[in-house]
Design a protein around this motif. Structure first.
Motif, mmCIF file in Angstrom:
data_model
loop_
_atom_site.group_PDB
_atom_site.id
_atom_site.type_symbol
_atom_site.label_atom_id
_atom_site.label_comp_id
_atom_site.label_asym_id
_atom_site.label_seq_id
_atom_site.Cartn_x
_atom_site.Cartn_y
_atom_site.Cartn_z
ATOM 1 N N LYS A 1 7.015 -13.394 0.152
ATOM 2 C CA LYS A 1 6.115 -12.630 -0.716
ATOM 3 C C LYS A 1 6.315 -11.127 -0.564
ATOM 4 O O LYS A 1 6.046 -10.371 -1.490
ATOM 5 N N VAL B 1 6.579 -8.691 -3.693
ATOM 6 C CA VAL B 1 5.686 -7.546 -3.866
ATOM 7 C C VAL B 1 6.488 -6.250 -4.004
ATOM 8 O O VAL B 1 6.169 -5.408 -4.853
ATOM 9 N N LEU C 1 -0.829 -4.222 -0.033
ATOM 10 C CA LEU C 1 -0.915 -5.580 -0.589
ATOM 11 C C LEU C 1 -0.313 -6.615 0.356
ATOM 12 O O LEU C 1 -0.875 -7.695 0.542
ATOM 13 N N CYS C 2 0.841 -6.272 0.931
ATOM 14 C CA CYS C 2 1.474 -7.210 1.867
ATOM 15 C C CYS C 2 0.609 -7.427 3.107
ATOM 16 O O CYS C 2 0.509 -8.547 3.607
ATOM 17 N N SER C 3 0.002 -6.370 3.597
ATOM 18 C CA SER C 3 -0.843 -6.485 4.783
ATOM 19 C C SER C 3 -2.145 -7.213 4.492
ATOM 20 O O SER C 3 -2.545 -8.114 5.230
ATOM 21 N N TYR C 4 -2.804 -6.819 3.425
ATOM 22 C CA TYR C 4 -4.143 -7.313 3.148
ATOM 23 C C TYR C 4 -4.142 -8.738 2.591
ATOM 24 O O TYR C 4 -4.910 -9.583 3.036
ATOM 25 N N PHE C 5 -3.271 -9.018 1.632
ATOM 26 C CA PHE C 5 -3.300 -10.323 0.968
ATOM 27 C C PHE C 5 -2.393 -11.367 1.611
ATOM 28 O O PHE C 5 -2.680 -12.552 1.555
ATOM 29 N N PHE C 6 -1.291 -10.934 2.193
ATOM 30 C CA PHE C 6 -0.332 -11.908 2.723
ATOM 31 C C PHE C 6 -0.227 -11.878 4.240
ATOM 32 O O PHE C 6 0.548 -12.630 4.817
#
Length: 180
Positions: free
Chosen positions: A72, A76, A120-125
């Motif tokens: 992901k 992203v 986004l990578c940290s928070y969602f994935f």
């Protein structure tokens, strides 16, 4: 170029872009380089079909990458940065003649996109960037400067590839696909 030819070209470029994105399975190193190469293919769409078709192609590859690619982070970074940056770079090159202002816009968009992609990578994935934070602020500043230098190199590469495509490849490409 006819609409059907534009659609066919978009389908071919989309498929090739997704195949390049699938290469992230091969090596962790390709997490950042595969999206960069996949984004470069959009230059062909811009030159042959226009910006609207390139943005449609970008949306198609973004959706497919997000749902198909297991990594992901690569998806992203394609969606937030490498998929739209070549189209934006070409658009700004066509519309804004003031080089300093054009690069100010490019650097601003690049840095905002990188920050948003990391968030986004940290928070969602749940992808951890603790290595960046643990070294302290000096390391983050050096990393940001190096990223901006890489963006400048990527931008120069895009510009040179556009010139190469127009001067050497476009006539052969159009002859191969019977494009007028």
């Amino acid at each position: 170029m006819r609409q059907s030819s534009k659609a066919a070209l978009g389908g071919i470029i989309s498929a090739l872009s997704v195949v390049i994105m699938l290469c992230t399975y091969i090596s962790p190193f390709l997490v950042y380089t595969a999206p960069a190469f996949a984004g470069i293919l959009l230059m062909v769409i811009v030159k042959e079909a226009g910006y609207k078709w390139a943005l449609g192609n970008y949306a198609c590859v973004s959706l497919l990458s997000f749902f198909i690619i297991a990594d992901k982070e690569a998806a992203v970074f394609y969606i937030m940065l490498f998929g739209n940056y070549p189209v934006l770079s070409m658009f700004l090159g066509d519309k804004i003649r003031n080089t300093a202002f054009r690069f100010l816009i490019k650097f601003t968009v690049f840095n905002a996109s990188v920050l948003l992609a990391v968030f986004l990578c940290s928070y969602f994935f749940g992808i951890s960037y603790d290595d960046l934070y643990n070294e302290g602020y000096v390391y983050l500043i050096v990393f940001a400067v190096l990223l901006n230098i890489l963006m400048l190199i990527y931008d120069i590469l895009i510009g040179r590839l556009i010139v190469l495509y127009v001067k050497k490849i476009q006539s052969k490409f159009r002859k191969l696909f019977n494009i007028r």
